[in-house]
Design a protein around this motif. Structure first.
Motif, mmCIF file in Angstrom:
data_model
loop_
_atom_site.group_PDB
_atom_site.id
_atom_site.type_symbol
_atom_site.label_atom_id
_atom_site.label_comp_id
_atom_site.label_asym_id
_atom_site.label_seq_id
_atom_site.Cartn_x
_atom_site.Cartn_y
_atom_site.Cartn_z
ATOM 1 N N CYS A 13 37.588 38.589 35.753
ATOM 2 C CA CYS A 13 37.744 39.043 37.049
ATOM 3 C C CYS A 13 38.459 40.022 37.333
ATOM 4 N N ASP A 14 38.574 41.305 38.667
ATOM 5 C CA ASP A 14 39.794 41.459 38.807
ATOM 6 C C ASP A 14 40.813 41.311 39.465
ATOM 7 N N GLN A 15 41.746 41.922 39.379
ATOM 8 C CA GLN A 15 42.625 41.407 41.054
ATOM 9 C C GLN A 15 42.254 40.914 42.329
ATOM 10 N N GLN A 16 40.864 41.241 42.154
ATOM 11 C CA GLN A 16 40.605 40.368 43.623
ATOM 12 C C GLN A 16 40.004 38.918 43.406
ATOM 13 N N GLY A 17 39.231 38.401 42.277
ATOM 14 C CA GLY A 17 39.318 37.184 41.862
ATOM 15 C C GLY A 17 37.380 37.322 42.086
ATOM 16 N N VAL A 18 36.841 38.806 41.829
ATOM 17 C CA VAL A 18 35.838 38.997 41.854
ATOM 18 C C VAL A 18 35.418 38.937 39.979
#
Length: 142
Positions: A13-18
C-alpha cells in the motif's frame, strides 16, 4: 476464465493506504503463474521445452481502491489467442466491486534465441479449456 485470490499485504500500500498501482502487474503475474500451474503443471517445464512468454504491452484502468487486508480476486479472461501472441483481460475485484481492469498482451518466444515463436499446440489446447466461446482463436497454422 481463471480466478486467483490473494490478500493485500501492508507493504503493498502507498501513503494513501491503497494498493500502489504498480503492484497490480505483480498481482497479475502471480495469478498467471497459478493459472499456468493449474492448466499445464510447472511453468518451468514449458521453459525447459524451449518456450516462454513475455509481456509486450500492458494497460490497466483503476476504478476503485483496494486496501490493506482486502482479498482481491483476479479474473484472467482470455480475449485472444493468436499465432504468437495471447491477449488477457484481467479484472480485479474486492467482493463485488470491480477495482481494476485492463488488457495485457503476451508474445511467445523461443528461449534459445529470444525471438517470437508460435504458441505451442499443448499450450493452445490448455488455454482453450478456460477460454470463453467469445475468445478469438487463430489456428496454429495462421
Amino acid at each position: 476464465m481463471f480466478v486467483h485470490r490473494l490478500r493485500v499485504r501492508y507493504h503493498e500500500c502507498d501513503q494513501q493506504g491503497v494498493v500502489f498501482n504498480a503492484n497490480y502487474v505483480s498481482y497479475y503475474d502471480v495469478a498467471l503463474t497459478e493459472m499456468w500451474r493449474a492448466l499445464l503443471g510447472s511453468y518451468q517445464s514449458m521453459v525447459d521445452q524451449g518456450h516462454d512468454l513475455v509481456i509486450a504491452e500492458s494497460r490497466l484502468r483503476y476504478l476503485s481502491p483496494a486496501r490493506f487486508d482486502d482479498e482481491v480476486d483476479i479474473s484472467l479472461n482470455i480475449h485472444h489467442v493468436g499465432t504468437t501472441s495471447l491477449i488477457m483481460r484481467p479484472e480485479y475485484r474486492v467482493g463485488d466491486t470491480l477495482t481494476t481492469e485492463g488488457e495485457i498482451r503476451h508474445v511467445f518466444i523461443n528461449t534459445a534465441t529470444f525471438t517470437k515463436a508460435p504458441i505451442p499446440d499443448y499450450v493452445r489446447a490448455a488455454l482453450a479449456r478456460v477460454s470463453s466461446p467469445a475468445t478469438t482463436q487463430a489456428s496454429p497454422n495462421e
